[in-house]
Motif scaffolding. Structure first.
Motif, short mmCIF file in Angstrom:
data_model
loop_
_atom_site.label_atom_id
_atom_site.label_comp_id
_atom_site.label_asym_id
_atom_site.label_seq_id
_atom_site.Cartn_x
_atom_site.Cartn_y
_atom_site.Cartn_z
N TYR A 71 1.08 -1.17 0.07
CA TYR A 71 0.26 0.05 0.16
C TYR A 71 0.72 1.22 -0.06
CZ TYR A 71 0.68 0.41 5.04
OH TYR A 71 1.51 0.44 6.23
N ASP A 72 0.36 2.24 -0.53
CA ASP A 72 0.97 3.55 -0.49
C ASP A 72 0.11 4.56 0.26
OD1 ASP A 72 2.99 3.12 -2.22
OD2 ASP A 72 1.64 3.13 -3.97
N ILE A 73 0.48 5.42 1.08
CA ILE A 73 -0.19 6.67 1.81
C ILE A 73 -0.21 7.94 1.09
CG2 ILE A 73 -0.19 7.63 4.07
CD1 ILE A 73 0.83 5.24 5.30
N GLY A 74 -1.03 8.58 1.15
CA GLY A 74 -1.38 9.88 0.55
C GLY A 74 -1.98 10.87 1.30
N GLY A 75 -1.53 12.05 1.43
CA GLY A 75 -2.41 13.12 1.99
C GLY A 75 -3.18 13.91 0.97
N TRP A 76 -4.51 14.34 1.54
CA TRP A 76 -5.30 15.14 0.59
C TRP A 76 -6.14 16.39 1.18
CZ3 TRP A 76 -5.28 13.69 -4.33
CH2 TRP A 76 -4.49 12.39 -4.63
N GLU A 77 -6.40 17.26 0.47
CA GLU A 77 -7.13 18.36 1.03
C GLU A 77 -8.24 18.48 -0.04
OE1 GLU A 77 -3.82 21.43 2.84
OE2 GLU A 77 -4.35 21.54 0.63
N ARG A 88 -6.84 18.30 -3.76
CA ARG A 88 -5.40 18.10 -4.24
C ARG A 88 -4.70 17.30 -3.22
NH1 ARG A 88 -2.23 23.81 -2.52
NH2 ARG A 88 -2.52 23.70 -0.34
N VAL A 89 -3.54 16.87 -3.80
CA VAL A 89 -2.49 16.21 -2.97
C VAL A 89 -1.63 17.08 -2.21
CG1 VAL A 89 -0.68 15.90 -4.58
CG2 VAL A 89 -0.84 14.00 -2.77
N CYS A 90 -1.58 16.64 -0.76
CA CYS A 90 -0.98 17.81 0.10
C CYS A 90 0.37 17.04 0.69
CB CYS A 90 -1.56 18.29 1.37
SG CYS A 90 -2.53 17.32 2.48
N GLU A 91 0.46 15.56 0.77
CA GLU A 91 1.67 14.83 1.32
C GLU A 91 1.50 13.56 0.27
OE1 GLU A 91 1.28 14.71 5.94
OE2 GLU A 91 -0.45 13.79 5.11
N SER A 92 2.98 13.41 0.20
CA SER A 92 3.34 12.25 -0.85
C SER A 92 4.26 11.30 -0.29
CB SER A 92 3.86 12.74 -2.13
OG SER A 92 4.19 11.98 -3.10
N GLN A 93 3.99 10.11 -0.72
CA GLN A 93 5.10 9.12 0.31
C GLN A 93 6.44 9.15 -0.83
OE1 GLN A 93 3.34 5.16 0.55
NE2 GLN A 93 4.91 4.63 2.08
N SER A 94 7.45 9.06 0.44
CA SER A 94 8.91 9.06 -0.28
C SER A 94 9.64 7.98 0.39
CB SER A 94 9.58 10.25 -0.33
OG SER A 94 9.77 10.59 0.86
N LEU A 98 6.22 10.43 4.52
CA LEU A 98 5.30 11.27 3.84
C LEU A 98 6.04 12.74 4.06
CD1 LEU A 98 1.95 10.44 5.34
CD2 LEU A 98 2.68 10.10 2.88
N VAL A 99 6.02 13.36 2.81
CA VAL A 99 6.48 14.83 2.68
C VAL A 99 5.36 15.79 2.17
CG1 VAL A 99 9.03 14.13 2.42
CG2 VAL A 99 7.26 14.19 0.55
N PRO A 100 5.38 16.73 2.72
CA PRO A 100 4.38 17.89 2.20
C PRO A 100 4.44 18.35 0.60
CG PRO A 100 5.73 18.69 4.11
CD PRO A 100 6.17 17.31 3.77
N VAL A 101 3.64 18.27 0.04
CA VAL A 101 3.84 18.87 -1.32
C VAL A 101 2.44 19.65 -1.53
CG1 VAL A 101 4.87 16.76 -2.24
CG2 VAL A 101 2.51 16.98 -2.36
#
Length: 124
Positions: A71-77, A88-94, A98-101
């Protein structure tokens, strides 16, 4: 002697009652199903403990996109402007977590993201 024993029992029982009443319960976090792709290739779950509304009325959440055993984790607004909702995406997995984008805002019109939004609202 009997009075001391009864007093001790009453004291212990009182302490037990106070601890049970004032001890906060455990917070329950769970992954809430939001969407499964039509081809069953992946499913999206909202991580309920990360759903919140910010002071500027932006709904924020994290999702897990599950493919097989990974699985991948992502953050959304999500934000409303007039009568239109955007996301929009606000966090991306690296590799470092998780890093803010600052993702581009999109109109909330895809079945997947509408389902994620609705699952977030249900978590509130």
């Amino acid at each position: 002697m009997l009075r001391k024993i009864l007093s001790t029992i009453m004291l212990v029982a009182s302490i037990a009652v106070v601890v049970m009443v004032f001890n906060p319960g455990e917070a329950e976090a769970k992954d809430v199903w939001a969407y499964t792709a039509p081809n069953q290739e992946y499913s999206v779950y909202v991580v309920s403990e990360y759903v919140r509304v910010t002071s500027d009325n932006t709904l924020k959440c994290r999702t897990k996109t599950v493919r097989g055993m990974e699985y991948d984790i992502g953050g959304w607004e999500f934000k409303k402007n007039g009568e239109v909702y955007y996301y929009r995406v606000c966090e991306s997995q690296s590799k470092n977590g998780l890093v803010p984008v600052e993702g581009k805002w999109y109109v909330l019109d895809s079945n997947e993201m509408i389902s994620v939004y609705n699952a977030c609202v249900d978590c509130l």
